[in-house]
Design a protein around this motif. Structure first.
Motif, PDB file in Angstrom:
ATOM      1  N   ILE A 179       0.912  -1.278   0.043  1.00 49.76           N
ATOM      2  CA  ILE A 179      -0.161  -0.040   0.124  1.00 49.76           C
ATOM      3  C   ILE A 179       0.683   1.333  -0.053  1.00 49.76           C
ATOM      4  N   GLU A 180       0.476   1.939  -0.901  1.00 51.33           N
ATOM      5  CA  GLU A 180       1.718   3.384  -1.098  1.00 51.33           C
ATOM      6  C   GLU A 180       1.018   4.329  -0.315  1.00 51.33           C
ATOM      7  N   ILE A 181       1.698   4.989   0.730  1.00 53.98           N
ATOM      8  CA  ILE A 181       1.389   6.131   1.553  1.00 53.98           C
ATOM      9  C   ILE A 181       2.476   7.121   1.365  1.00 53.98           C
ATOM     10  N   GLY A 182       1.788   8.544   0.813  1.00 55.63           N
ATOM     11  CA  GLY A 182       2.968   9.232   0.611  1.00 55.63           C
ATOM     12  C   GLY A 182       2.051  10.991   0.512  1.00 55.63           C
ATOM     13  N   SER A 183       3.055  11.637   0.064  1.00 61.50           N
ATOM     14  CA  SER A 183       2.410  13.051  -0.137  1.00 61.50           C
ATOM     15  C   SER A 183       1.716  13.390  -1.407  1.00 61.50           C
ATOM     16  N   VAL A 184       0.864  14.380  -1.574  1.00 63.40           N
ATOM     17  CA  VAL A 184       0.292  14.630  -2.896  1.00 63.40           C
ATOM     18  C   VAL A 184       1.415  15.245  -3.928  1.00 63.40           C
ATOM     19  N   ASP A 185       2.403  15.861  -3.174  1.00 68.33           N
ATOM     20  CA  ASP A 185       3.640  16.444  -4.173  1.00 68.33           C
ATOM     21  C   ASP A 185       4.242  15.132  -4.938  1.00 68.33           C
ATOM     22  N   GLY A 186       4.758  14.300  -3.952  1.00 66.86           N
ATOM     23  CA  GLY A 186       5.640  13.069  -4.516  1.00 66.86           C
ATOM     24  C   GLY A 186       4.622  12.021  -5.486  1.00 66.86           C
ATOM     25  N   PHE A 187       3.528  12.080  -5.398  1.00 67.67           N
ATOM     26  CA  PHE A 187       2.571  11.197  -6.150  1.00 67.67           C
ATOM     27  C   PHE A 187       2.211  11.513  -7.447  1.00 67.67           C
ATOM     28  N   GLN A 188       2.610  12.638  -7.596  1.00 68.12           N
ATOM     29  CA  GLN A 188       1.945  13.648  -8.741  1.00 68.12           C
ATOM     30  C   GLN A 188       2.547  12.733 -10.289  1.00 68.12           C
ATOM     31  N   GLY A 189       1.394  12.088 -10.847  1.00 66.31           N
ATOM     32  CA  GLY A 189       1.822  11.751 -12.334  1.00 66.31           C
ATOM     33  C   GLY A 189       1.696  10.203 -12.042  1.00 66.31           C
ATOM     34  N   ARG A 190       1.605   9.846 -10.858  1.00 70.99           N
ATOM     35  CA  ARG A 190       1.393   8.193 -10.673  1.00 70.99           C
ATOM     36  C   ARG A 190      -0.226   7.799 -10.760  1.00 70.99           C
ATOM     37  N   GLU A 191      -0.353   6.368 -10.898  1.00 71.60           N
ATOM     38  CA  GLU A 191      -1.519   6.065 -11.194  1.00 71.60           C
ATOM     39  C   GLU A 191      -2.027   4.804 -10.161  1.00 71.60           C
ATOM     40  N   LYS A 192      -3.085   4.786  -9.676  1.00 77.15           N
ATOM     41  CA  LYS A 192      -3.415   3.676  -8.951  1.00 77.15           C
ATOM     42  C   LYS A 192      -5.003   3.489  -9.243  1.00 77.15           C
ATOM     43  N   GLU A 193      -5.658   2.203  -8.881  1.00 77.05           N
ATOM     44  CA  GLU A 193      -6.957   2.061  -9.095  1.00 77.05           C
ATOM     45  C   GLU A 193      -7.612   2.758  -8.026  1.00 77.05           C
ATOM     46  N   ALA A 194      -7.467   2.922  -6.751  1.00 81.19           N
ATOM     47  CA  ALA A 194      -8.062   3.552  -5.834  1.00 81.19           C
ATOM     48  C   ALA A 194      -7.119   4.325  -4.940  1.00 81.19           C
ATOM     49  N   ILE A 195      -7.621   5.705  -4.701  1.00 83.25           N
ATOM     50  CA  ILE A 195      -6.945   6.684  -3.781  1.00 83.25           C
ATOM     51  C   ILE A 195      -7.991   7.211  -2.518  1.00 83.25           C
ATOM     52  N   LEU A 196      -7.205   7.038  -1.538  1.00 90.52           N
ATOM     53  CA  LEU A 196      -7.952   7.685  -0.344  1.00 90.52           C
ATOM     54  C   LEU A 196      -6.920   8.943  -0.103  1.00 90.52           C
ATOM     55  N   LEU A 197      -7.869   9.944  -0.060  1.00 91.96           N
ATOM     56  CA  LEU A 197      -7.064  11.267   0.176  1.00 91.96           C
ATOM     57  C   LEU A 197      -7.672  12.085   1.578  1.00 91.96           C
ATOM     58  N   SER A 198      -6.580  12.013   2.303  1.00 97.72           N
ATOM     59  CA  SER A 198      -6.712  12.813   3.604  1.00 97.72           C
ATOM     60  C   SER A 198      -6.353  14.207   3.584  1.00 97.72           C
ATOM     61  N   LEU A 199      -7.375  15.404   3.630  1.00 96.08           N
ATOM     62  CA  LEU A 199      -7.026  16.587   3.361  1.00 96.08           C
ATOM     63  C   LEU A 199      -6.381  17.361   4.561  1.00 96.08           C
ATOM     64  N   VAL A 200      -6.650  16.621   5.542  1.00 97.74           N
ATOM     65  CA  VAL A 200      -6.147  17.179   7.160  1.00 97.74           C
ATOM     66  C   VAL A 200      -7.123  18.093   7.709  1.00 97.74           C
ATOM     67  N   ARG A 201      -7.004  19.460   6.848  1.00103.76           N
ATOM     68  CA  ARG A 201      -7.403  20.795   7.401  1.00103.76           C
ATOM     69  C   ARG A 201      -8.909  20.771   7.991  1.00103.76           C
ATOM     70  N   SER A 202      -9.095  20.960   9.066  1.00104.71           N
ATOM     71  CA  SER A 202     -10.482  21.060   9.527  1.00104.71           C
ATOM     72  C   SER A 202     -10.523  21.594  10.958  1.00104.71           C
ATOM     73  N   ASN A 203     -10.866  23.093  10.981  1.00106.33           N
ATOM     74  CA  ASN A 203     -10.675  23.819  12.298  1.00106.33           C
ATOM     75  C   ASN A 203     -11.875  24.963  12.189  1.00106.33           C
ATOM     76  N   GLU A 204     -12.118  25.650  13.357  1.00105.36           N
ATOM     77  CA  GLU A 204     -13.304  26.543  13.341  1.00105.36           C
ATOM     78  C   GLU A 204     -13.098  27.992  12.475  1.00105.36           C
ATOM     79  N   LYS A 205     -11.650  28.115  12.190  1.00108.73           N
ATOM     80  CA  LYS A 205     -11.522  29.426  11.510  1.00108.73           C
ATOM     81  C   LYS A 205     -11.619  29.132   9.951  1.00108.73           C
ATOM     82  N   LYS A 206     -11.802  27.926   9.653  1.00108.66           N
ATOM     83  CA  LYS A 206     -11.932  27.417   8.195  1.00108.66           C
ATOM     84  C   LYS A 206     -10.486  27.738   7.489  1.00108.66           C
ATOM     85  N   GLU A 207      -9.554  27.545   7.965  1.00108.88           N
ATOM     86  CA  GLU A 207      -8.371  27.814   7.446  1.00108.88           C
ATOM     87  C   GLU A 207      -7.880  26.662   6.675  1.00108.88           C
TER      88      GLU A 207
END
Length: 471
Positions: free
Chosen positions: A417-445
């Motif tokens: 299972i490949e786990i990595g950063s978006v920048d490092g994965f650019q241009g690659r291909e997989k059948e299924a991608i799980l994306l964790s955007l992380v940001r979730s806060n009261e200030k909506k930053e």
């Protein structure tokens, strides 16, 4: 790179190469006149849009851009252009901002047996292209064998000098060694120049294009791949000596050139403008051809970037238009394998707020990582192979968190299972991608995720299934 700036600075504007003048708006761009002669394509798998791009690049007098969104066959198109140019007995320099970008071209070009050489240390190259490297070419050339014989003679004389007690003899041996060292350098340089001169295609990183192995050579055409990710200063290195034509290929609507994030980053943001993007802004759409048929993702996944960034030009090929995970061998039908696009709301009020970190620290979100683990389990239980799954995130802290979590839960599958950063994965291909955007806060930053090019790079990574978390 500094030498490139000095060379340009020393020239008067009227003395600059025509490509540089056009690139910086000092001269007008004139679209090529379409040839009446029918072009015989080597690759019969090219679609009509790719053929038009090949013809445009070949007919251009001095400058041509190939705009290739991911999955549209940019590399395939470039390989056809290189083969056509080589058939015309032109000398070609192929560059990219990274070793992997150059190696991808070298790897695809290899089977066609065009005389080529890859400049760069073998330790930094893909195993599949080491056989084309300059080091290997030198090793098995007649000149390289002579250099090896000289080195052996130097070693023998060095060993003899250590054993002799006669001062006069020792001085004589050191004089011989010094002469042999000079001869070795001269012959090695001559051998390198002969190999590069005999190659129709020379491949190097942009920085490597300014090295001594290439600097003395003249090229008819320079091709720069992934030009949208290259620093503008990098792209100038192979152009300063004035090739007749330059072909840039890339996508300025994806991740820009990487600028180190420091307290002074804001003053460096102007460096994110690539030469590729500058030329498009200066001369408009007439200077480029856009590849519009993509072979990578389901039509629903493609919809956002196509409408939001590509003026609705992208079309999904029939081979991927309705492709689902449940179409893969031995994958059962579940809610997740029958949907190409799934979003999960990680609103901070629902307990999915991001972890507390310092202002300048990488971000993480433990609850979101646990959510990714849950959906990974569902995909594996449905029969999706671990090698077909990737979990990506924009933040290195989240990469570390996910890696530890997945390794403890799925020790047998973890290595696949490949786990990595978006920048490092650019241009690659997989059948299924799980994306964790992380940001979730009261200030909506959302930080740097506000850059639509970064979101575009995320959306265009996958093939048939995309599961993302929404802050």
């Amino acid at each position: 790179m500094m030498q490139t700036f000095l060379d340009l600075k020393a020239k008067q504007p009227e003395d600059l190469p025509s490509i540089i003048k056009i690139a910086f708006g000092l001269a007008a761009f004139f679209p090529p006149v379409k040839s009446e002669i029918r072009l015989d394509f080597f690759d019969d798998q090219l679609n009509e849009v790719q053929k038009e791009a090949v013809s445009f690049a070949l007919e251009a007098t001095d400058l041509a851009l190939i705009h290739g969104p991911p999955g549209t066959g940019k590399t395939q198109t470039l390989i056809e252009i290189i083969r056509q140019l080589a058939a015309r007995d032109l000398k070609i320099l192929v560059c990219g901002p990274s070793n992997i970008s150059v190696d991808n071209i070298a790897d695809k070009l290899g089977p066609f047996r065009i005389p080529m050489v890859r400049i760069g240390h073998p330790a930094r190259l893909l195993p599949s292209v080491i056989s084309t490297s300059l080091d290997v070419a030198i090793k098995y050339s007649s000149g390289g064998m002579l250099v090896n014989d000289i080195r052996k003679e130097m070693d023998e004389k060095l060993n003899t000098s250590k054993k002799t007690r006669n001062g006069t003899e020792r001085r004589k041996l050191w004089e011989d060694i010094r002469d042999l060292r000079k001869e070795c350098k001269v012959r090695e340089r001559r051998c390198t120049e002969d190999i590069v001169r005999a190659s129709k295609v020379v491949l190097s990183t942009l920085h490597g294009a300014g090295g001594r192995d290439i600097i003395r050579q003249n090229f008819d055409v320079v091709i720069i791949d992934e030009a949208g990710q290259a620093l503008e200063a990098q792209s100038l290195i192979p152009l300063v000596r004035g090739p007749s034509k330059c072909i840039l290929a890339g996508d300025h609507l994806q991740l820009p050139p990487t600028i180190p994030r420091t307290d002074k980053t804001s003053s460096l943001r102007k460096l994110e403008l690539s030469l590729f993007e500058r030329i498009i802004k200066l001369h408009g759409p007439l200077i480029k051809r856009t590849l519009s048929v993509q072979y990578r993702m389901h039509e629903m996944i493609m919809k956002y970037p196509s409408i939001g960034l590509y003026d609705s030009l992208l079309l999904a090929d029939v081979s991927v238009r309705s492709h689902l995970l449940s179409d893969l061998p031995n994958v059962i039908k579940t809610d997740e394998t029958q949907e190409p696009l799934v979003f999960w709301d990680t609103n901070p009020h629902g307990g999915f707020g991001e972890d507390d970190t310092g202002a300048h620290e990488s971000k993480s979100n433990a609850m979101e990582a646990a959510l990714c683990r849950y959906h990974l389990r569902n995909l594996l239980e449905a029969g999706v192979q671990p090698k077909d799954i990737a979990i990506i995130t924009p933040y290195n802290a989240q990469v570390a968190l996910l890696s530890g979590l997945i390794k403890s839960e799925f020790p047998d599958e973890f290595s696949e299972i490949e786990i990595g950063s978006v920048d490092g994965f650019q241009g690659r291909e997989k059948e299924a991608i799980l994306l964790s955007l992380v940001r979730s806060n009261e200030k909506k930053e959302v930080g740097f995720l506000a850059d639509e090019r970064r979101l575009n790079g995320i959306c265009l990574l996958q093939n048939s299934h995309f599961l993302g978390t929404v802050p």
